[in-house]
Design an enzyme around this catalytic site. Structure first.
Site, PDB file in Angstrom:
ATOM      1  CG  ASP A 138      -1.761  -1.286   1.263  1.00 44.66           C
ATOM      2  OD1 ASP A 138      -2.243  -1.711   0.207  1.00 44.66           O
ATOM      3  OD2 ASP A 138      -1.854  -1.878   2.341  1.00 44.66           O
ATOM      4  CE  LYS A 166       3.146  -2.609  -4.450  1.00 41.31           C
ATOM      5  NZ  LYS A 166       2.834  -2.341  -3.049  1.00 41.31           N
ATOM      6  N   GLY A 177      -4.706  -5.012  -4.165  1.00 40.21           N
ATOM      7  CA  GLY A 177      -5.765  -4.185  -4.736  1.00 40.21           C
ATOM      8  C   GLY A 177      -5.183  -2.911  -5.303  1.00 40.21           C
ATOM      9  CG  HIS A 178      -3.997  -2.356  -8.822  1.00 35.97           C
ATOM     10  ND1 HIS A 178      -3.512  -3.599  -8.538  1.00 35.97           N
ATOM     11  CD2 HIS A 178      -4.445  -2.421 -10.089  1.00 35.97           C
ATOM     12  CE1 HIS A 178      -3.642  -4.380  -9.584  1.00 35.97           C
ATOM     13  NE2 HIS A 178      -4.213  -3.686 -10.541  1.00 35.97           N
ATOM     14  CD  GLN A 199       0.886  -8.868  -2.127  1.00 35.69           C
ATOM     15  OE1 GLN A 199       1.682  -9.472  -2.801  1.00 35.69           O
ATOM     16  NE2 GLN A 199      -0.389  -8.802  -2.452  1.00 35.69           N
ATOM     17  NE  ARG A 203      -7.633  -6.490   6.634  1.00 31.27           N
ATOM     18  CZ  ARG A 203      -6.881  -7.584   6.611  1.00 31.27           C
ATOM     19  NH1 ARG A 203      -7.253  -8.661   7.270  1.00 31.27           N
ATOM     20  NH2 ARG A 203      -5.752  -7.622   5.955  1.00 31.27           N
ATOM     21  CG  HIS A 209       0.237   8.814   0.412  1.00 32.61           C
ATOM     22  ND1 HIS A 209      -0.088   8.788  -0.902  1.00 32.61           N
ATOM     23  CD2 HIS A 209      -0.620   7.951   1.013  1.00 32.61           C
ATOM     24  CE1 HIS A 209      -1.078   7.943  -1.106  1.00 32.61           C
ATOM     25  NE2 HIS A 209      -1.427   7.424   0.050  1.00 32.61           N
TER      26      HIS A 209
HETATM   27  P1  IMP Z   1      -2.216 -12.958   2.196  1.00 32.44           P
HETATM   28  O1  IMP Z   1      -1.330 -12.399   1.136  1.00 32.44           O
HETATM   29  O2  IMP Z   1      -3.685 -12.804   1.877  1.00 32.44           O
HETATM   30  O3  IMP Z   1      -1.872 -14.382   2.532  1.00 32.44           O
HETATM   31  O4  IMP Z   1      -1.986 -12.116   3.528  1.00 32.44           O
HETATM   32  C1  IMP Z   1      -0.766 -12.198   4.246  1.00 32.44           C
HETATM   33  C2  IMP Z   1      -0.397 -10.858   4.828  1.00 32.44           C
HETATM   34  O5  IMP Z   1      -0.090  -9.955   3.792  1.00 32.44           O
HETATM   35  C3  IMP Z   1      -1.504 -10.190   5.636  1.00 32.44           C
HETATM   36  O6  IMP Z   1      -0.912  -9.452   6.687  1.00 32.44           O
HETATM   37  C4  IMP Z   1      -2.145  -9.256   4.634  1.00 32.44           C
HETATM   38  O7  IMP Z   1      -2.803  -8.175   5.276  1.00 32.44           O
HETATM   39  C5  IMP Z   1      -0.917  -8.797   3.881  1.00 32.44           C
HETATM   40  N1  IMP Z   1      -1.235  -8.357   2.516  1.00 32.44           N
HETATM   41  C6  IMP Z   1      -1.558  -9.118   1.454  1.00 32.44           C
HETATM   42  N2  IMP Z   1      -1.778  -8.373   0.363  1.00 32.44           N
HETATM   43  C7  IMP Z   1      -1.563  -7.102   0.728  1.00 32.44           C
HETATM   44  C8  IMP Z   1      -1.604  -5.858   0.008  1.00 32.44           C
HETATM   45  O8  IMP Z   1      -1.868  -5.778  -1.195  1.00 32.44           O
HETATM   46  N3  IMP Z   1      -1.299  -4.761   0.751  1.00 32.44           N
HETATM   47  C9  IMP Z   1      -0.966  -4.803   2.071  1.00 32.44           C
HETATM   48  N4  IMP Z   1      -0.917  -5.949   2.772  1.00 32.44           N
HETATM   49  C10 IMP Z   1      -1.218  -7.083   2.099  1.00 32.44           C
END
Ligand code: IMP
Length: 458
Positions: free
Chosen positions: A12, A15, A39-40, A232, A330, A358
Protein backbone atom coordinates in the site's frame (compact mmCIF):
# COMPACT_ATOMS: atom_id res chain seq x y z
CA UNK A 1 15.15 -2.04 -20.68
CA UNK A 2 13.29 -3.11 -17.54
CA UNK A 3 11.97 -1.06 -14.64
CA UNK A 4 11.13 -3.03 -11.52
CA UNK A 5 8.70 -1.53 -9.04
CA UNK A 6 9.09 -2.75 -5.45
CA UNK A 7 7.11 -1.83 -2.33
CA UNK A 8 9.67 -0.90 0.32
CA UNK A 9 7.40 -1.17 3.35
CA UNK A 10 4.30 -3.23 4.13
CA UNK A 11 2.38 -2.83 0.88
CA UNK A 12 0.00 0.00 0.00
CA UNK A 13 2.83 2.44 -0.76
CA UNK A 14 1.05 3.70 -3.87
CA UNK A 15 2.84 1.47 -6.37
CA UNK A 16 -0.10 1.64 -8.79
CA UNK A 17 0.25 5.39 -9.21
CA UNK A 18 3.95 5.08 -10.01
CA UNK A 19 3.29 2.23 -12.43
CA UNK A 20 0.82 4.55 -14.15
CA UNK A 21 3.17 7.50 -14.05
CA UNK A 22 6.00 5.72 -15.79
CA UNK A 23 3.63 3.62 -17.91
CA UNK A 24 3.72 5.99 -20.87
CA UNK A 25 7.24 4.84 -21.71
CA UNK A 26 6.44 1.17 -21.15
CA UNK A 27 5.06 -1.42 -23.58
CA UNK A 28 4.54 -4.44 -21.33
CA UNK A 29 3.68 -4.57 -17.61
CA UNK A 30 4.35 -7.91 -15.92
CA UNK A 31 3.39 -8.78 -12.37
CA UNK A 32 5.82 -11.21 -10.80
CA UNK A 33 4.17 -12.45 -7.60
CA UNK A 34 0.99 -12.48 -5.55
CA UNK A 35 -2.55 -12.80 -6.74
CA UNK A 36 -5.89 -11.19 -6.03
CA UNK A 37 -4.71 -10.17 -2.56
CA UNK A 38 -3.33 -6.99 -4.15
CA UNK A 39 -5.77 -4.18 -4.74
CA UNK A 40 -5.23 -1.18 -6.93
CA UNK A 41 -7.43 1.65 -8.04
CA UNK A 42 -6.87 3.05 -11.50
CA UNK A 43 -8.40 6.27 -12.73
CA UNK A 44 -8.40 6.40 -16.52
CA UNK A 45 -10.13 9.01 -18.64
CA UNK A 46 -12.34 10.01 -15.72
CA UNK A 47 -13.40 6.43 -14.94
CA UNK A 48 -12.37 4.63 -11.75
CA UNK A 49 -11.47 0.96 -11.90
CA UNK A 50 -10.83 -1.20 -8.84
CA UNK A 51 -8.71 -4.17 -9.75
CA UNK A 52 -6.91 -6.90 -7.89
CA UNK A 53 -5.44 -9.07 -10.62
CA UNK A 54 -5.47 -7.36 -14.01
CA UNK A 55 -2.27 -5.23 -14.15
CA UNK A 56 -3.19 -1.57 -14.16
CA UNK A 57 -1.17 -0.92 -17.33
CA UNK A 58 -3.56 -3.18 -19.23
CA UNK A 59 -6.29 -0.53 -18.77
CA UNK A 60 -4.08 1.94 -20.60
CA UNK A 61 -3.51 -0.25 -23.62
CA UNK A 62 -0.30 -1.94 -22.50
CA UNK A 63 0.17 -5.69 -22.66
CA UNK A 64 -0.34 -7.08 -19.14
CA UNK A 65 1.36 -10.29 -18.08
CA UNK A 66 0.75 -12.34 -14.93
CA UNK A 67 4.14 -13.96 -14.49
CA UNK A 68 4.89 -17.50 -13.36
CA UNK A 69 5.49 -16.21 -9.82
CA UNK A 70 1.84 -15.17 -9.54
CA UNK A 71 -1.06 -17.24 -8.29
CA UNK A 72 -4.13 -16.75 -10.44
CA UNK A 73 -7.76 -17.09 -9.46
CA UNK A 74 -9.54 -17.47 -12.82
CA UNK A 75 -12.88 -16.48 -11.26
CA UNK A 76 -11.43 -13.11 -10.27
CA UNK A 77 -9.51 -12.74 -13.50
CA UNK A 78 -12.50 -13.33 -15.77
CA UNK A 79 -14.80 -11.26 -13.55
CA UNK A 80 -12.42 -8.34 -13.88
CA UNK A 81 -11.91 -8.84 -17.61
CA UNK A 82 -15.66 -9.17 -18.26
CA UNK A 83 -16.40 -6.05 -16.23
CA UNK A 84 -13.75 -4.12 -18.12
CA UNK A 85 -15.17 -5.34 -21.43
CA UNK A 86 -18.67 -4.27 -20.39
CA UNK A 87 -17.19 -0.84 -19.70
CA UNK A 88 -15.82 -0.68 -23.25
CA UNK A 89 -12.19 -1.72 -22.69
CA UNK A 90 -10.42 -4.64 -24.30
CA UNK A 91 -7.34 -5.31 -22.17
CA UNK A 92 -4.63 -7.61 -23.49
CA UNK A 93 -3.74 -9.84 -20.53
CA UNK A 94 -1.48 -12.88 -20.77
CA UNK A 95 -1.03 -15.54 -18.12
CA UNK A 96 2.19 -17.48 -17.61
CA UNK A 97 1.61 -21.16 -18.29
CA UNK A 98 3.68 -21.80 -15.19
CA UNK A 99 1.55 -19.62 -12.88
CA UNK A 100 -0.30 -21.62 -10.24
CA UNK A 101 -4.07 -21.60 -10.04
CA UNK A 102 -6.04 -20.68 -6.94
CA UNK A 103 -8.95 -23.08 -6.43
CA UNK A 104 -11.96 -22.53 -4.16
CA UNK A 105 -10.58 -25.05 -1.66
CA UNK A 106 -7.52 -22.84 -1.20
CA UNK A 107 -9.75 -19.99 -0.06
CA UNK A 108 -11.64 -22.26 2.31
CA UNK A 109 -8.38 -23.52 3.82
CA UNK A 110 -7.05 -19.96 4.19
CA UNK A 111 -10.17 -19.07 6.19
CA UNK A 112 -10.11 -22.17 8.38
CA UNK A 113 -6.44 -21.80 9.26
CA UNK A 114 -6.89 -18.15 10.17
CA UNK A 115 -9.86 -19.04 12.39
CA UNK A 116 -7.87 -21.74 14.15
CA UNK A 117 -4.89 -19.42 14.63
CA UNK A 118 -7.13 -16.67 15.95
CA UNK A 119 -8.01 -18.91 18.88
CA UNK A 120 -4.47 -18.31 20.10
CA UNK A 121 -4.32 -14.73 18.77
CA UNK A 122 -1.79 -15.75 16.16
CA UNK A 123 -3.71 -15.13 12.94
CA UNK A 124 -1.78 -13.46 10.12
CA UNK A 125 -4.71 -11.33 9.05
CA UNK A 126 -4.63 -12.63 5.49
CA UNK A 127 -6.84 -11.26 2.78
CA UNK A 128 -8.63 -14.63 2.72
CA UNK A 129 -7.94 -15.08 -0.98
CA UNK A 130 -6.29 -18.50 -0.67
CA UNK A 131 -2.83 -17.13 -1.42
CA UNK A 132 -0.84 -19.08 1.20
CA UNK A 133 -2.51 -22.46 0.57
CA UNK A 134 -1.91 -22.10 -3.20
CA UNK A 135 1.79 -21.36 -2.75
CA UNK A 136 1.96 -24.27 -0.30
CA UNK A 137 0.73 -26.59 -3.02
CA UNK A 138 3.19 -25.09 -5.50
CA UNK A 139 6.11 -25.81 -3.19
CA UNK A 140 4.60 -29.16 -2.21
CA UNK A 141 4.63 -30.13 -5.91
CA UNK A 142 0.93 -30.82 -5.99
CA UNK A 143 -0.24 -27.52 -7.51
CA UNK A 144 -2.15 -27.08 -10.75
CA UNK A 145 -0.84 -24.50 -13.20
CA UNK A 146 -2.45 -22.31 -15.82
CA UNK A 147 -1.02 -24.49 -18.59
CA UNK A 148 -2.65 -27.57 -17.01
CA UNK A 149 -6.14 -26.10 -17.36
CA UNK A 150 -5.79 -26.37 -21.12
CA UNK A 151 -5.39 -30.15 -20.92
CA UNK A 152 -8.57 -31.74 -19.48
CA UNK A 153 -6.89 -35.11 -18.81
CA UNK A 154 -4.08 -33.53 -16.82
CA UNK A 155 -6.53 -31.29 -14.96
CA UNK A 156 -8.70 -34.24 -13.91
CA UNK A 157 -5.72 -36.34 -12.89
CA UNK A 158 -4.32 -33.53 -10.72
CA UNK A 159 -7.67 -32.76 -9.13
CA UNK A 160 -8.23 -36.42 -8.33
CA UNK A 161 -4.88 -36.44 -6.51
CA UNK A 162 -5.17 -33.19 -4.62
CA UNK A 163 -8.85 -32.72 -3.73
CA UNK A 164 -9.21 -35.79 -1.47
CA UNK A 165 -6.13 -34.60 0.43
CA UNK A 166 -7.67 -31.20 0.98
CA UNK A 167 -10.95 -32.74 2.05
CA UNK A 168 -9.09 -34.90 4.56
CA UNK A 169 -7.26 -31.87 5.96
CA UNK A 170 -10.53 -30.01 6.45
CA UNK A 171 -12.36 -32.94 7.96
CA UNK A 172 -9.69 -34.90 9.82
CA UNK A 173 -7.27 -32.16 10.87
CA UNK A 174 -9.67 -29.28 11.44
CA UNK A 175 -12.78 -31.34 12.21
CA UNK A 176 -15.00 -29.35 9.82
CA UNK A 177 -17.59 -31.25 7.74
CA UNK A 178 -17.22 -30.25 4.09
CA UNK A 179 -20.99 -30.61 3.60
CA UNK A 180 -21.53 -27.87 6.20
CA UNK A 181 -19.35 -25.35 4.37
CA UNK A 182 -20.90 -22.46 2.42
CA UNK A 183 -19.33 -23.86 -0.72
CA UNK A 184 -19.18 -27.68 -0.48
CA UNK A 185 -18.50 -27.79 -4.25
CA UNK A 186 -15.06 -26.41 -3.42
CA UNK A 187 -14.13 -30.03 -2.64
CA UNK A 188 -16.05 -31.73 -5.46
CA UNK A 189 -13.74 -33.03 -8.19
CA UNK A 190 -16.45 -33.14 -10.87
CA UNK A 191 -17.70 -29.62 -10.18
CA UNK A 192 -14.17 -28.23 -10.12
CA UNK A 193 -13.23 -30.10 -13.26
CA UNK A 194 -16.19 -28.69 -15.22
CA UNK A 195 -15.62 -25.12 -14.10
CA UNK A 196 -11.84 -25.02 -14.49
CA UNK A 197 -11.83 -26.91 -17.80
CA UNK A 198 -13.94 -24.07 -19.16
CA UNK A 199 -11.42 -21.53 -17.94
CA UNK A 200 -8.77 -23.53 -19.78
CA UNK A 201 -10.88 -23.41 -22.94
CA UNK A 202 -11.16 -19.66 -22.57
CA UNK A 203 -7.40 -19.33 -22.06
CA UNK A 204 -6.98 -21.28 -25.29
CA UNK A 205 -9.71 -19.50 -27.30
CA UNK A 206 -8.37 -16.07 -26.33
CA UNK A 207 -4.74 -17.10 -26.73
CA UNK A 208 -4.00 -15.95 -23.19
CA UNK A 209 -1.34 -18.31 -21.89
CA UNK A 210 2.32 -17.70 -22.65
CA UNK A 211 5.75 -18.91 -21.70
CA UNK A 212 6.49 -15.72 -19.76
CA UNK A 213 10.26 -15.97 -20.03
CA UNK A 214 10.16 -16.37 -23.81
CA UNK A 215 7.36 -13.85 -24.29
CA UNK A 216 9.08 -11.10 -22.30
CA UNK A 217 12.53 -11.80 -23.77
CA UNK A 218 11.12 -11.54 -27.28
CA UNK A 219 9.41 -8.26 -26.48
CA UNK A 220 12.71 -6.90 -25.18
CA UNK A 221 14.54 -8.14 -28.27
CA UNK A 222 12.02 -6.09 -30.29
CA UNK A 223 13.15 -3.01 -28.36
CA UNK A 224 10.14 -2.86 -26.07
CA UNK A 225 10.32 -1.63 -22.48
CA UNK A 226 9.09 -3.96 -19.77
CA UNK A 227 7.91 -2.95 -16.34
CA UNK A 228 8.07 -5.60 -13.62
CA UNK A 229 5.42 -4.81 -11.07
CA UNK A 230 5.67 -6.15 -7.55
CA UNK A 231 2.62 -6.35 -5.35
CA UNK A 232 2.65 -6.05 -1.53
CA UNK A 233 5.94 -4.94 0.05
CA UNK A 234 9.34 -5.91 1.42
CA UNK A 235 8.35 -6.39 5.05
CA UNK A 236 5.70 -8.94 4.06
CA UNK A 237 8.08 -10.84 1.76
CA UNK A 238 8.09 -14.55 2.61
CA UNK A 239 11.91 -14.55 3.00
CA UNK A 240 12.82 -11.00 3.89
CA UNK A 241 9.72 -9.94 5.78
CA UNK A 242 8.56 -10.39 9.35
CA UNK A 243 7.75 -14.05 9.18
CA UNK A 244 5.13 -15.42 9.83
CA UNK A 245 3.18 -12.16 9.35
CA UNK A 246 3.94 -12.21 5.66
CA UNK A 247 2.45 -13.04 2.33
CA UNK A 248 3.66 -16.24 0.68
CA UNK A 249 5.75 -14.83 -2.16
CA UNK A 250 8.72 -12.51 -2.86
CA UNK A 251 7.76 -8.88 -3.51
CA UNK A 252 11.48 -7.95 -3.31
CA UNK A 253 13.46 -7.51 -6.54
CA UNK A 254 14.74 -11.10 -6.60
CA UNK A 255 11.14 -12.16 -7.13
CA UNK A 256 11.13 -10.22 -10.39
CA UNK A 257 13.56 -12.67 -11.95
CA UNK A 258 12.19 -15.94 -10.58
CA UNK A 259 8.64 -14.72 -11.08
CA UNK A 260 9.02 -13.86 -14.76
CA UNK A 261 11.88 -15.91 -16.16
CA UNK A 262 13.96 -12.81 -16.96
CA UNK A 263 17.50 -13.37 -15.71
CA UNK A 264 19.03 -11.53 -12.71
CA UNK A 265 21.32 -9.79 -15.20
CA UNK A 266 18.37 -8.40 -17.12
CA UNK A 267 16.51 -7.23 -14.02
CA UNK A 268 19.66 -5.91 -12.35
CA UNK A 269 20.72 -4.18 -15.56
CA UNK A 270 17.55 -2.10 -15.45
CA UNK A 271 16.20 0.27 -12.84
CA UNK A 272 14.76 -0.89 -9.53
CA UNK A 273 12.50 1.73 -8.04
CA UNK A 274 11.56 1.42 -4.37
CA UNK A 275 8.18 2.89 -3.55
CA UNK A 276 8.05 4.60 -0.17
CA UNK A 277 5.04 6.04 1.57
CA UNK A 278 6.04 9.18 3.53
CA UNK A 279 4.66 7.47 6.64
CA UNK A 280 3.78 3.83 7.25
CA UNK A 281 0.64 1.70 7.28
CA UNK A 282 -0.05 -1.92 7.93
CA UNK A 283 -3.04 -4.18 7.39
CA UNK A 284 -2.91 -7.36 9.37
CA UNK A 285 -1.00 -8.49 12.41
CA UNK A 286 2.61 -8.08 13.41
CA UNK A 287 4.92 -5.59 15.10
CA UNK A 288 5.03 -1.93 14.14
CA UNK A 289 7.55 -0.11 16.36
CA UNK A 290 6.65 3.39 15.13
CA UNK A 291 2.90 2.80 15.42
CA UNK A 292 0.77 5.84 16.18
CA UNK A 293 -2.72 4.55 16.72
CA UNK A 294 -4.24 1.99 19.04
CA UNK A 295 -7.76 1.17 17.98
CA UNK A 296 -8.13 0.50 14.30
CA UNK A 297 -11.79 -0.30 13.86
CA UNK A 298 -14.29 -3.00 14.48
CA UNK A 299 -12.92 -5.76 12.26
CA UNK A 300 -12.77 -8.91 14.40
CA UNK A 301 -9.25 -9.55 15.53
CA UNK A 302 -8.14 -6.02 14.81
CA UNK A 303 -9.61 -4.01 17.64
CA UNK A 304 -6.68 -4.20 19.94
CA UNK A 305 -3.65 -4.74 17.79
CA UNK A 306 -2.39 -1.23 17.61
CA UNK A 307 0.20 -0.28 20.14
CA UNK A 308 0.59 3.45 19.68
CA UNK A 309 -0.91 6.00 21.98
CA UNK A 310 -1.64 8.75 19.54
CA UNK A 311 -4.89 7.48 18.10
CA UNK A 312 -6.09 10.96 17.24
CA UNK A 313 -3.14 11.63 14.95
CA UNK A 314 -3.41 8.12 13.50
CA UNK A 315 -7.06 8.76 12.68
CA UNK A 316 -6.25 12.10 11.10
CA UNK A 317 -3.61 10.54 8.83
CA UNK A 318 -5.83 7.52 8.08
CA UNK A 319 -8.69 9.76 6.97
CA UNK A 320 -6.46 12.19 5.06
CA UNK A 321 -4.66 9.38 3.26
CA UNK A 322 -7.74 7.20 2.68
CA UNK A 323 -5.99 4.38 4.50
CA UNK A 324 -8.53 1.61 4.07
CA UNK A 325 -7.74 -1.67 2.29
CA UNK A 326 -8.69 -1.76 -1.41
CA UNK A 327 -9.44 -5.49 -1.30
CA UNK A 328 -10.89 -5.84 2.19
CA UNK A 329 -11.93 -2.30 3.21
CA UNK A 330 -10.11 -2.80 6.53
CA UNK A 331 -8.80 0.31 8.30
CA UNK A 332 -5.02 0.34 8.14
CA UNK A 333 -2.80 0.75 11.17
CA UNK A 334 -0.81 3.98 10.93
CA UNK A 335 2.79 4.64 11.98
CA UNK A 336 5.63 7.09 11.44
CA UNK A 337 8.18 6.30 8.75
CA UNK A 338 10.50 3.51 9.88
CA UNK A 339 14.06 4.00 8.64
CA UNK A 340 15.49 0.60 9.74
CA UNK A 341 12.75 -0.96 7.60
CA UNK A 342 13.70 1.18 4.62
CA UNK A 343 17.44 0.46 4.97
CA UNK A 344 16.61 -3.25 4.93
CA UNK A 345 14.43 -2.83 1.82
CA UNK A 346 17.03 -0.78 -0.07
CA UNK A 347 19.72 -3.37 0.64
CA UNK A 348 17.64 -6.43 -0.21
CA UNK A 349 16.35 -5.08 -3.52
CA UNK A 350 19.17 -2.75 -4.57
CA UNK A 351 17.06 0.30 -5.30
CA UNK A 352 18.41 2.57 -7.99
CA UNK A 353 15.75 5.18 -7.34
CA UNK A 354 12.89 5.98 -4.99
CA UNK A 355 9.37 7.25 -5.39
CA UNK A 356 8.15 8.89 -2.19
CA UNK A 357 4.37 9.12 -2.02
CA UNK A 358 1.73 10.86 0.07
CA UNK A 359 3.90 13.80 1.08
CA UNK A 360 0.69 15.87 0.97
CA UNK A 361 -0.98 13.68 3.62
CA UNK A 362 1.46 14.90 6.27
CA UNK A 363 1.08 18.57 5.30
CA UNK A 364 -0.32 20.73 8.07
CA UNK A 365 1.18 18.76 10.96
CA UNK A 366 3.33 20.74 13.41
CA UNK A 367 5.88 18.00 13.67
CA UNK A 368 6.71 14.95 11.55
CA UNK A 369 8.65 12.14 13.17
CA UNK A 370 10.73 9.30 11.77
CA UNK A 371 11.88 6.17 13.55
CA UNK A 372 15.58 6.68 12.77
CA UNK A 373 16.97 3.68 14.68
CA UNK A 374 15.87 1.01 17.13
CA UNK A 375 17.07 0.06 20.55
CA UNK A 376 17.08 -3.64 21.30
CA UNK A 377 18.46 -5.04 24.55
CA UNK A 378 20.28 -1.77 25.14
CA UNK A 379 21.95 -1.81 21.72
CA UNK A 380 21.30 0.59 18.86
CA UNK A 381 20.17 -1.06 15.64
CA UNK A 382 19.91 0.51 12.20
CA UNK A 383 18.19 -2.28 10.35
CA UNK A 384 15.38 -4.76 10.82
CA UNK A 385 16.23 -7.76 13.01
CA UNK A 386 15.63 -11.08 11.29
CA UNK A 387 13.34 -12.52 13.91
CA UNK A 388 9.92 -11.13 14.48
CA UNK A 389 10.25 -11.75 18.20
CA UNK A 390 13.26 -9.40 18.27
CA UNK A 391 11.53 -6.90 16.05
CA UNK A 392 8.55 -6.81 18.40
CA UNK A 393 10.91 -5.81 21.23
CA UNK A 394 12.56 -2.99 19.28
CA UNK A 395 11.93 0.51 20.52
CA UNK A 396 12.15 3.26 17.97
CA UNK A 397 14.27 6.33 18.59
CA UNK A 398 12.98 9.27 16.65
CA UNK A 399 14.22 12.15 14.54
CA UNK A 400 11.86 15.05 14.54
CA UNK A 401 11.22 17.32 11.55
CA UNK A 402 9.35 20.61 11.47
CA UNK A 403 6.06 20.18 9.67
CA UNK A 404 5.27 21.81 6.36
CA UNK A 405 2.19 23.80 5.42
CA UNK A 406 -0.60 22.65 3.14
CA UNK A 407 0.18 23.29 -0.52
CA UNK A 408 -1.61 23.04 -3.82
CA UNK A 409 -0.60 19.70 -5.37
CA UNK A 410 -1.23 20.74 -8.96
CA UNK A 411 0.95 23.87 -8.64
CA UNK A 412 3.78 22.01 -6.92
CA UNK A 413 3.64 19.16 -9.44
CA UNK A 414 3.85 21.53 -12.37
CA UNK A 415 6.48 23.88 -10.89
CA UNK A 416 8.69 21.06 -9.66
CA UNK A 417 10.79 20.20 -6.66
CA UNK A 418 11.72 23.74 -5.64
CA UNK A 419 8.01 24.54 -5.23
CA UNK A 420 7.69 21.95 -2.48
CA UNK A 421 7.79 23.59 1.00
CA UNK A 422 11.32 23.72 2.35
CA UNK A 423 10.62 21.49 5.36
CA UNK A 424 9.17 18.81 3.10
CA UNK A 425 12.35 19.00 1.00
CA UNK A 426 14.44 18.55 4.14
CA UNK A 427 12.42 15.43 4.91
CA UNK A 428 12.87 14.04 1.37
CA UNK A 429 16.62 14.73 1.43
CA UNK A 430 16.98 12.96 4.76
CA UNK A 431 15.41 9.82 3.23
CA UNK A 432 17.61 10.08 0.13
CA UNK A 433 20.74 10.45 2.25
CA UNK A 434 19.91 7.62 4.60
CA UNK A 435 19.23 5.25 1.71
CA UNK A 436 21.91 6.70 -0.53
CA UNK A 437 19.36 6.66 -3.32
CA UNK A 438 17.85 9.55 -5.28
CA UNK A 439 14.13 10.21 -5.24
CA UNK A 440 12.97 9.96 -8.84
CA UNK A 441 9.40 10.91 -8.09
CA UNK A 442 7.50 12.61 -5.28
CA UNK A 443 3.79 12.06 -4.85
CA UNK A 444 2.22 15.32 -3.69
CA UNK A 445 -1.47 14.58 -4.25
CA UNK A 446 -3.81 11.69 -4.99
CA UNK A 447 -4.14 12.31 -8.74
CA UNK A 448 -1.91 10.69 -11.31
CA UNK A 449 -0.55 14.05 -12.43
CA UNK A 450 0.07 15.25 -8.87
CA UNK A 451 3.59 13.92 -8.81
CA UNK A 452 6.89 15.75 -9.12
CA UNK A 453 8.84 13.77 -11.69
CA UNK A 454 12.59 14.31 -11.35
CA UNK A 455 13.76 11.30 -13.33
CA UNK A 456 12.12 8.92 -15.76
CA UNK A 457 13.70 5.49 -15.48
CA UNK A 458 13.28 4.71 -19.19
P1 IMP B 1 -2.22 -12.96 2.20
O1 IMP B 1 -1.33 -12.40 1.14
O2 IMP B 1 -3.68 -12.80 1.88
O3 IMP B 1 -1.87 -14.38 2.53
O4 IMP B 1 -1.99 -12.12 3.53
C1 IMP B 1 -0.77 -12.20 4.25
C2 IMP B 1 -0.40 -10.86 4.83
O5 IMP B 1 -0.09 -9.96 3.79
C3 IMP B 1 -1.50 -10.19 5.64
O6 IMP B 1 -0.91 -9.45 6.69
C4 IMP B 1 -2.14 -9.26 4.63
O7 IMP B 1 -2.80 -8.17 5.28
C5 IMP B 1 -0.92 -8.80 3.88
N1 IMP B 1 -1.24 -8.36 2.52
C6 IMP B 1 -1.56 -9.12 1.45
N2 IMP B 1 -1.78 -8.37 0.36
C7 IMP B 1 -1.56 -7.10 0.73
C8 IMP B 1 -1.60 -5.86 0.01
O8 IMP B 1 -1.87 -5.78 -1.19
N3 IMP B 1 -1.30 -4.76 0.75
C9 IMP B 1 -0.97 -4.80 2.07
N4 IMP B 1 -0.92 -5.95 2.77
C10 IMP B 1 -1.22 -7.08 2.10
Amino acid sequence: MTVTIVGSQLGDEGKGGIVDLYGDDIDVVARYQGGDNAGHTVVHEGETYKLSLVPSGAIRGKVGVLGNGCVVNPRTLFDELDTLQERGLDPDVRIAERAHIIFPFHRVLDGIEETVKSESDSEVGTTGRGIGPTYEDKVGRRGIRAGDLRNPDVLRERLEYVVPQKRAVVEDVYGVAVEDLDDPDAFDVDALYEEYREYGERFEAEDMTVNASVFLTEKMADGQNVMLEGAQGTTIDIDHGNYPYVTSSNPTAGGATTGTGLSPGVVGGGEIVGIVKAYLTRVGSGPLPTELGGVVGDTPGYEEQGEGENEELATQIREEGGEYGTVTGRPRRVAWLDMPMLRHAARVSGFTGLAINHIDVLAGLDEVKVGHAYTLDGEERHTLPATTEEWSRCEASYRSFDGWPEFDPATVASEGYEALPENARTYVEYIEDELDTPAYALGVGPGRSETIVRERPV
